[in-house]
Design an enzyme around this catalytic site. Sequence first.
Site, PDB file in Angstrom:
ATOM      1  N   LYS A 175       2.329   1.781  -6.752  1.00  0.00           N
ATOM      2  CA  LYS A 175       0.898   1.935  -6.591  1.00  0.00           C
ATOM      3  C   LYS A 175       0.527   3.322  -7.110  1.00  0.00           C
ATOM      4  O   LYS A 175       1.387   4.186  -7.221  1.00  0.00           O
ATOM      5  CB  LYS A 175       0.482   1.720  -5.136  1.00  0.00           C
ATOM      6  CG  LYS A 175       1.147   2.625  -4.107  1.00  0.00           C
ATOM      7  CD  LYS A 175       0.769   2.121  -2.716  1.00  0.00           C
ATOM      8  CE  LYS A 175       1.279   3.021  -1.608  1.00  0.00           C
ATOM      9  NZ  LYS A 175       2.664   2.717  -1.212  1.00  0.00           N
TER      10      LYS A 175
ATOM     11  N   ASP B 114      -2.458  10.705  -1.430  1.00  0.00           N
ATOM     12  CA  ASP B 114      -1.532  11.057  -0.350  1.00  0.00           C
ATOM     13  C   ASP B 114      -0.434  12.004  -0.829  1.00  0.00           C
ATOM     14  O   ASP B 114      -0.478  12.513  -1.948  1.00  0.00           O
ATOM     15  CB  ASP B 114      -0.930   9.791   0.270  1.00  0.00           C
ATOM     16  CG  ASP B 114       0.039   9.093  -0.670  1.00  0.00           C
ATOM     17  OD1 ASP B 114      -0.122   9.235  -1.897  1.00  0.00           O
ATOM     18  OD2 ASP B 114       0.960   8.417  -0.179  1.00  0.00           O
TER      19      ASP B 114
ATOM     20  N   SER C 190       6.007  10.345   1.520  1.00  0.00           N
ATOM     21  CA  SER C 190       4.650   9.861   1.264  1.00  0.00           C
ATOM     22  C   SER C 190       3.594  10.489   2.163  1.00  0.00           C
ATOM     23  O   SER C 190       3.405  11.694   2.145  1.00  0.00           O
ATOM     24  CB  SER C 190       4.655   8.340   1.378  1.00  0.00           C
ATOM     25  OG  SER C 190       3.437   7.825   0.945  1.00  0.00           O
ATOM     26  N   HIS C 191       2.954   9.661   3.001  1.00  0.00           N
ATOM     27  CA  HIS C 191       1.833  10.138   3.811  1.00  0.00           C
ATOM     28  C   HIS C 191       2.307  10.808   5.102  1.00  0.00           C
ATOM     29  O   HIS C 191       1.480  11.276   5.872  1.00  0.00           O
ATOM     30  CB  HIS C 191       0.933   8.956   4.144  1.00  0.00           C
ATOM     31  CG  HIS C 191       1.660   7.863   4.868  1.00  0.00           C
ATOM     32  ND1 HIS C 191       2.589   7.062   4.238  1.00  0.00           N
ATOM     33  CD2 HIS C 191       1.645   7.490   6.159  1.00  0.00           C
ATOM     34  CE1 HIS C 191       3.091   6.225   5.117  1.00  0.00           C
ATOM     35  NE2 HIS C 191       2.549   6.458   6.298  1.00  0.00           N
TER      36      HIS C 191
ATOM     37  N   ASP D 214       0.588   8.125  -4.542  1.00  0.00           N
ATOM     38  CA  ASP D 214       0.464   6.703  -4.860  1.00  0.00           C
ATOM     39  C   ASP D 214      -0.664   6.009  -4.092  1.00  0.00           C
ATOM     40  O   ASP D 214      -0.982   4.866  -4.384  1.00  0.00           O
ATOM     41  CB  ASP D 214       1.802   5.958  -4.680  1.00  0.00           C
ATOM     42  CG  ASP D 214       2.376   6.087  -3.292  1.00  0.00           C
ATOM     43  OD1 ASP D 214       1.782   6.781  -2.446  1.00  0.00           O
ATOM     44  OD2 ASP D 214       3.459   5.514  -3.060  1.00  0.00           O
ATOM     45  N   ARG D 215      -1.268   6.699  -3.117  1.00  0.00           N
ATOM     46  CA  ARG D 215      -2.371   6.078  -2.379  1.00  0.00           C
ATOM     47  C   ARG D 215      -3.709   6.626  -2.846  1.00  0.00           C
ATOM     48  O   ARG D 215      -3.765   7.712  -3.434  1.00  0.00           O
ATOM     49  CB  ARG D 215      -2.243   6.368  -0.885  1.00  0.00           C
ATOM     50  CG  ARG D 215      -1.025   5.754  -0.260  1.00  0.00           C
ATOM     51  CD  ARG D 215      -1.093   5.896   1.242  1.00  0.00           C
ATOM     52  NE  ARG D 215       0.095   5.303   1.822  1.00  0.00           N
ATOM     53  CZ  ARG D 215       0.181   4.845   3.061  1.00  0.00           C
ATOM     54  NH1 ARG D 215      -0.867   4.945   3.866  1.00  0.00           N
ATOM     55  NH2 ARG D 215       1.295   4.309   3.512  1.00  0.00           N
TER      56      ARG D 215
ATOM     57  N   ASP E  84       2.602  11.767  -1.987  1.00  0.00           N
ATOM     58  CA  ASP E  84       3.314  11.523  -3.244  1.00  0.00           C
ATOM     59  C   ASP E  84       2.423  10.910  -4.316  1.00  0.00           C
ATOM     60  O   ASP E  84       2.930  10.493  -5.367  1.00  0.00           O
ATOM     61  CB  ASP E  84       4.543  10.648  -2.997  1.00  0.00           C
ATOM     62  CG  ASP E  84       4.187   9.286  -2.415  1.00  0.00           C
ATOM     63  OD1 ASP E  84       3.167   9.185  -1.706  1.00  0.00           O
ATOM     64  OD2 ASP E  84       4.924   8.322  -2.671  1.00  0.00           O
TER      65      ASP E  84
END
Length: 541
Positions: free
Chosen positions: A376, A277, A113-114, A281-282, A279
């Site tokens: 998300k 982000d 992710s992030h 999702d943010r 991946d």
Amino acid sequence: MSVKTVATTPFADQKPGTSGLRKKVRVFERPNYLENFVQSIFDTLESPAGATLVMGGDGRYHNRTAVQTILKMAAANGWGRVMVGRGGILSTPAASCVIRKYRAFGGIVLSASHNPGGPNEDFGIKYNIGNGGPAPEKVTEAIFARTKAIGEYRILDAADVDIDSLGERVLGGMVVEVIDPVADYAALMETLFDFDAIRALFGSGFRMAFDAMHAVTGPYAREILECRLGAPAGTVLNGEPREDFGGGHPDPNLVHAHDLVAAMTGKDAPDFGAASDGDGDRNMILGRDFYVTPSDSLAILAANATLCPGYARGLAGLARSMPTSQAADRVAERLGLRCYETPTGWKFFGTLLDAGLATLCGEESFGTGSNHVREKDGLWAVLMWLNVLARRRQSVADIVRGHWAEYGRNVYSRHDYEGMEASAANALMDHLRQASLGGRKLGGYTVALHDDFAYTDPVDGSTSSHQGVRVVFTDGSRIVYRLSGTGTEGATLRVYIERYEPDAARHHLDPQAALADLIALARELAEIEARTGRTEPSVIT
Ligand code: VG1
Ligand code: CO
């Protein structure tokens, strides 16, 4: 091609965190490390022979290697088909979309992710169930238990598969189907939002900057914003995915999305700015010289949801993670809806969405989503904002200020103390749990509730404890403390601070100033400086 059974021994540290197993790439590169975890997933699932698995990742360093290993292991473990995004790419929400659309048994998402990427940075893997969402705790716990007992794994002895061209190929007894990573997701977005209205908005000279941060959303954003919605070429910044995200943290906040923040500053800045982000999702939402907190964004999207075709018939309910501000609760109350409060992590929203109890969900950590998938979804949130802007034809700042004027403002900030000694961080949390604060007067505040948040899922009755220490005051203000479950080095303390401000004359104040007394109290109560030597947080959002 033959199936090899390889003897292995357990690793003690394969416990999934808030969102899957995240470790340094160097750890994942150890012989058998990835294989043990993947075999533990396969051993835990009761997947029928010939079942379909979806796989893709955020394209970070080690993604392609891991995809090849997992394909060969899936073939050796009786899966019938693996749908893999071209190049091994699928954003997290796109993976969720594909699992649901094709009724796959589940999916494997490769992402940290992030967290930064590259040979010396982070990698991650998580399993998603058939509803498209992250595996619930009972599944991740079973996988973890299996990692502690594993003695062998199965893998096909075969050459690497071509994952860079669309179409089907055979791997042992399994089909590998390489799919367009963007198409299904983009088609879903067209069903939810008023693309004509957004196209007209761009046609009227409205300008936007979207920072993909050299992460997975670049191709999605280009296709949807520039190709389908007619935003000018160049709207998407840093749109080429890179294995190391261009050396940055692919974390859409005011600190890490500096290119976007610079672009959105000044009177010639675009009307609307957004970032996603690693991946996808943010999301972070900006207006010209204006930052929208994720907690406010959730509340505002909920209040305006019926302007979007996919939500025109109204919402069933809202859900937010416990540390997320209570701005959404005020909207829920006005709309006559329930607002569920869950532990941190998207996996807790799945049952509520499946049961039709909630339509929109959000977290303070730049996560917003709905029942369209079970993750998300960064671009989804951006499109929902665009849809609202296209219908209301007001600036981002005016929409947010208008919302505060109507509902009051939940002034909010999160302070992160990163890279702490794990032992000091754990001791600090123990101290906070044991402190007896109930009823005490602290500064101008009186403690109404002091506990360690525990949650019982209203749908399946499962329970989760130790989800964060809450200190709630009689006026509704809150301080929440928890330790991050996504880091790969040391410990990160997150402190969440919130106060409700009904007075519109004070809504323009900087949150750090408006919350100064609670921030000082939060540091004092946790003895942050005495216990960790830290006088300031490393990131403020
Ligand atoms: C963080 C966020 C949490 C989010 C999680 C995964 O977890 O606080 O809200 O769900 O990251 O997001 P933690 O345990 O570090 O606080 V992502 O975009 O990293 O998958
Ligand atoms: Co993410």
